[in-house]
Design a protein around this motif. Structure first.
Motif, PDB file in Angstrom:
ATOM      1  N   PHE A  93      79.396  68.040  35.805  1.00 13.88           N
ATOM      2  CA  PHE A  93      78.069  68.376  35.310  1.00 13.88           C
ATOM      3  C   PHE A  93      78.115  69.454  34.248  1.00 13.88           C
ATOM      4  CE2 PHE A  93      76.596  67.261  39.817  1.00 13.88           C
ATOM      5  CZ  PHE A  93      76.672  65.914  39.505  1.00 13.88           C
ATOM      6  N   TYR A 151      63.421  76.345  36.481  1.00 12.57           N
ATOM      7  CA  TYR A 151      62.561  75.162  36.660  1.00 12.57           C
ATOM      8  C   TYR A 151      63.016  74.365  37.871  1.00 12.57           C
ATOM      9  CZ  TYR A 151      60.426  70.666  35.509  1.00 12.57           C
ATOM     10  OH  TYR A 151      59.722  69.502  35.548  1.00 12.57           O
ATOM     11  N   LYS A 155      60.226  74.607  40.680  1.00 18.96           N
ATOM     12  CA  LYS A 155      59.299  73.492  40.507  1.00 18.96           C
ATOM     13  C   LYS A 155      59.806  72.199  41.127  1.00 18.96           C
ATOM     14  CE  LYS A 155      56.551  74.662  36.513  1.00 18.96           C
ATOM     15  NZ  LYS A 155      56.222  74.255  35.136  1.00 18.96           N
ATOM     16  N   VAL A 156      61.095  72.089  41.397  1.00 16.95           N
ATOM     17  CA  VAL A 156      61.603  70.832  41.956  1.00 16.95           C
ATOM     18  C   VAL A 156      62.081  71.028  43.392  1.00 16.95           C
ATOM     19  CG1 VAL A 156      63.253  68.975  41.650  1.00 16.95           C
ATOM     20  CG2 VAL A 156      62.276  70.085  39.656  1.00 16.95           C
ATOM     21  N   PRO A 194      59.314  72.732  46.130  1.00 13.67           N
ATOM     22  CA  PRO A 194      58.297  71.812  46.684  1.00 13.67           C
ATOM     23  C   PRO A 194      58.902  70.739  47.568  1.00 13.67           C
ATOM     24  CG  PRO A 194      57.987  72.094  44.326  1.00 13.67           C
ATOM     25  CD  PRO A 194      59.261  72.772  44.673  1.00 13.67           C
ATOM     26  N   ILE A 195      60.036  70.184  47.125  1.00 15.57           N
ATOM     27  CA  ILE A 195      60.635  69.107  47.920  1.00 15.57           C
ATOM     28  C   ILE A 195      61.069  69.629  49.282  1.00 15.57           C
ATOM     29  CG2 ILE A 195      62.591  67.537  48.045  1.00 15.57           C
ATOM     30  CD1 ILE A 195      62.404  67.141  45.096  1.00 15.57           C
TER      31      ILE A 195
END
Lengths: 415, 299
Positions: free
Chosen positions: A376, A386, A390-391, A394-395
């Motif tokens: 990666f 982010y 934001k990912v 919440p998940i």
């Protein structure tokens, strides 16, 4: 383990006179030394493996000259690092500069006290083991900030600030994911968590595929949680692709720019200790720890037969294609399988050691981390934030609720 | 919606990348790594060029000479723009057979020392075409460092400044033989120089005697003029030439024979109180005594 070691020491007539506190202190010292030796040797081996894995993924050879296939390369590197001049920059804050690496190392090593290596091999069986590990490993960020600030170097300071922001951000989704597991088990004790994963069950409780009763296969939410935890933990230990604190293309070496020799070796040691710790936690929490997977499939004989089949297939498809046929893996697995069918007791003995399965799982996870690292690209700072806020956050929150709902549906808990 | 699309796209691309790296990890090994000291890239021995440049475009990595074919003509030494080639060659004795080259040429000079300084060589290839025996060539050997002549008793700094590992010496004879030849050649050269000097002096003497006949008035004029002091031009330390003047042992007079007569005044220090030179050199003892008498008279 400490207490049992102390009891074992006191069981000898000659040594019984030393008294309980002395025996306890002695066992404490022995166990701590064992853990530290494990961490140090582990780092030396892992650096070599990492270099080899990265080389193979990039069609290179890696270290080849020191020892057979370069196997003594990291030993030579460690000796070189120990000999190097001890440099403290003139304008550095000397006290913080000196103790920074040690804080990081101690915070990394101490966490291994709560890790169950097998059903008996456990330094301290504490009932808040998971909480202890998570909280102690957070002290690493303190050491990083100390090192970065004390270096009096812009890159070091940037690296330390990034590291602090990153670790604090990713602590939250990681903690929430772990809470989901704790909700299933009802305990923070790592040994209890492992024991709760024994036995066999269906995939996701209803799908009739027999699988070990590990938490990855417990329900879809925990399956997702395993990956979320792996991602967040990768970020927490500053490994690629989340290695912005030491991103060498931007910040030279981040918070370890000014360090060299032994202190730099300490950073490296703690880095690999942290990676190993994450691998241990993933194994314990999601992959059943030291539980053998072959208890599911009608005993060890079937398991070894499957291994033999896999080895034969691997030989046929990979080795013949490479025109370098080696019968060693097939022969070894055939012999083991034959022995397993002939002597069931041998099979049980071979399949039972928890340490073997634990280390196998840990090695797999570490290989996965290396695979991540050499595949990666690094995230940008804003992308990192982010992803975290934001990912993943919440998940993981949805996951926590989903696990609760799932347990209510399957009747594991009643209100 | 793009939020979820982003997540799905991120995950799928990550899996794609992991497939690629795992493919390389388990693939039958096609390494690009070369284990350098153990294995090297193949180097074409000659003629990497094409067409009319074919013979010119050799790989020029190291200059070597086949010393057995060298005839000592020094054509390469003269051709070298940076003077990195040094040759010592001596004529063999009359009964000495130096053999022939591979081309069949008879070797007349014994090459005792053929030194190539690769630290100065600029790989211009200009020394190769002049060689009549094609014995000096550029080879593609680019590995100059070897353990054979590695000095272990020098520090890295010394080795860094030390060019001796880049100086290649070729010789047909041993070091003692070389020194002996050198000494012989030196002695022969000295003998030759002595003979030449004697010849020159004899010639000058003949000239001077011829001039004395015509220049009697000039000599008398010099002796009757202001008193001057000069050194004897005929004097020489060579025992073969008899010294005709007491000043003959003066070392400064050794070189005087080779210097034009007009410049004698500057090379010969004036011992008297007058700098005026004489018009003509005098060879006879009488004339010198005359001058001394005149000087004493003046004094």
């Amino acid at each position: 383990m400490i207490q049992s070691l102390a009891n074992w020491i006191l069981s000898f007539d000659i040594l019984a006179g030393m008294g309980n506190p002395v025996a306890w202190g002695l066992s404490l010292f022995v166990v701590s030394a064992l853990i530290f030796v494990f961490v140090a040797l582990n780092a030396i081996v892992l650096v070599y493996i990492e270099r080899k894995v990265s080389a193979f993924m990039q069609v290179r050879l890696g270290p080849m000259r020191v020892g057979k296939f370069g196997s003594l390369q990291t030993v030579a590197d460690a000796l070189k690092l120990l000999q190097k001049e001890d440099i403290i920059p003139q304008m550095a804050d000397k006290i913080l500069f000196v103790i920074g690496p040690w804080v990081i190392l101690v915070a990394s090593v101490v966490t291994f006290a709560a890790i169950p290596f097998s059903d008996t091999l456990l330094a301290a069986n504490m009932n808040i083991g998971l909480f202890y590990v998570v909280s102690i490993s957070s002290i690493v960020v303190l050491g990083i900030v100390m090192a970065g600030w004390a270096s009096n170097n812009k890159w070091s300071l940037y690296g330390a600030m990034r590291s602090a922001a990153q670790i604090i951000s990713y602590e939250i989704p990681v903690g929430i994911t772990l809470i989901a597991v704790v909700a299933v088990v009802g305990s923070l004790n790592l040994q209890t968590i492992v024991i709760a994963q024994g036995g066999t069950g269906n995939l996701f409780h209803w799908i009739p595929i027999p699988l070990p009763n590990w938490f990855v296969f417990h329900d879809p939410f925990l399956f997702l949680a395993a990956f979320i935890y792996l991602t967040g933990a990768t970020a927490e230990i500053n490994r690629t692709p989340f290695d912005i604190p030491e991103s060498e293309s931007e910040l030279v070496a981040g918070f370890m720019t000014e360090f060299s020799g032994l202190r730099w070796a300490l950073f490296f040691l703690s880095e690999y200790a942290n990676a190993t710790l994450v691998a241990f936690l993933v194994s314990i929490i999601f992959l059943g720890g030291w539980q053998s997977p072959f208890s599911t499939y009608g005993g060890a004989q079937v398991g070894f037969s499957i291994l033999t089949l896999l080895a034969i297939m691997w030989t046929v498809f990979v080795k013949i294609k490479a025109k370098r046929l080696s019968i060693f893996p097939v022969g070894l697995s055939l012999v083991i399988t034959l022995c397993a069918w002939l002597f069931p007791g041998f099979a049980l003995w071979l399949a039972s050691p928890g340490l073997f399965w634990m280390l196998l799982k840990v090695a797999s996870i570490i290989f996965l981390l290396m695979w991540f690292r050499w595949t990666f690209p690094r995230l940008r700072v804003d992308q990192l934030m982010y992803v975290s806020w934001k990912v993943i956050l919440p998940i993981s929150l949805i996951n926590l609720m989903g696990v609760a709902v799932w347990m209510w549906l399957t009747g594991e808990i009643q209100f | 919606m793009s939020y979820f699309n982003n997540i799905v796209q991120a995950i799928s691309t990550l899996i794609d990348g992991m497939k690629v790296t795992m493919g390389y990890f388990v693939r039958p090994r096609e390494y690009v790594t070369l284990q350098y000291p153990d294995e090297v890239w193949p180097v074409p021995s000659r003629n990497i060029g094409v067409g009319e440049l074919d013979s010119y475009n050799t790989i020029r990595s190291k200059l070597t000479v086949d010393i057995n074919d060298c005839i000592g003509c020094k054509a390469c030494e003269r051709a070298c723009p940076v003077d990195c080639i040094t040759i010592d060659a001596f004529r063999g004795g009359p009964d000495e057979d130096l053999g022939t080259t591979s081309n069949g040429t008879k070797i007349k000079l014994l090459v005792t020392d053929f030194t190539i300084d690769m630290s100065e060589c600029m790989y211009c290839d200009l020394c190769v075409p002049p060689c009549p025996e094609d014995c000096i060539v550029m080879t593609p050997d680019y590995q100059f460092i070897s353990n054979d002549n590695l000095k272990t008793d020098v520090t890295p700094e010394q080795r860094w400044r030390d060019r001796s590992l880049l100086i290649y010496q070729f010789s047909k004879v041993s070091e003692e033989e070389r020194q002996r030849r050198k000494a012989e050649a030196k002695a022969a050269a000295a003998e030759k120089a002595a003979i030449m000097a004697a010849k020159k002096i004899a010639a000058e003497k003949a000239v001077a005697e011829a001039a004395e006949v015509n220049a009697e008035p000039a000599a008398s004029a010099s002796s009757s003029g202001e008193a001057t002091e000069t050194t004897s031009l005929a004097s020489d330390s060579d025992p073969q030439v008899p010294s005709t003047a007491p000043e003959a042992s003066n070392p400064e007079t050794k070189v005087s024979y080779a210097i034009p007569l007009e410049t004698i005044e500057s090379s010969a220090p004036a011992e008297g109180d007058s700098d005026t030179p004489i018009a003509e050199p005098t060879e006879s003892q009488n004339s010198t005594e005359d001058i001394e008498e005149k000087e004493s008279e003046n004094g």
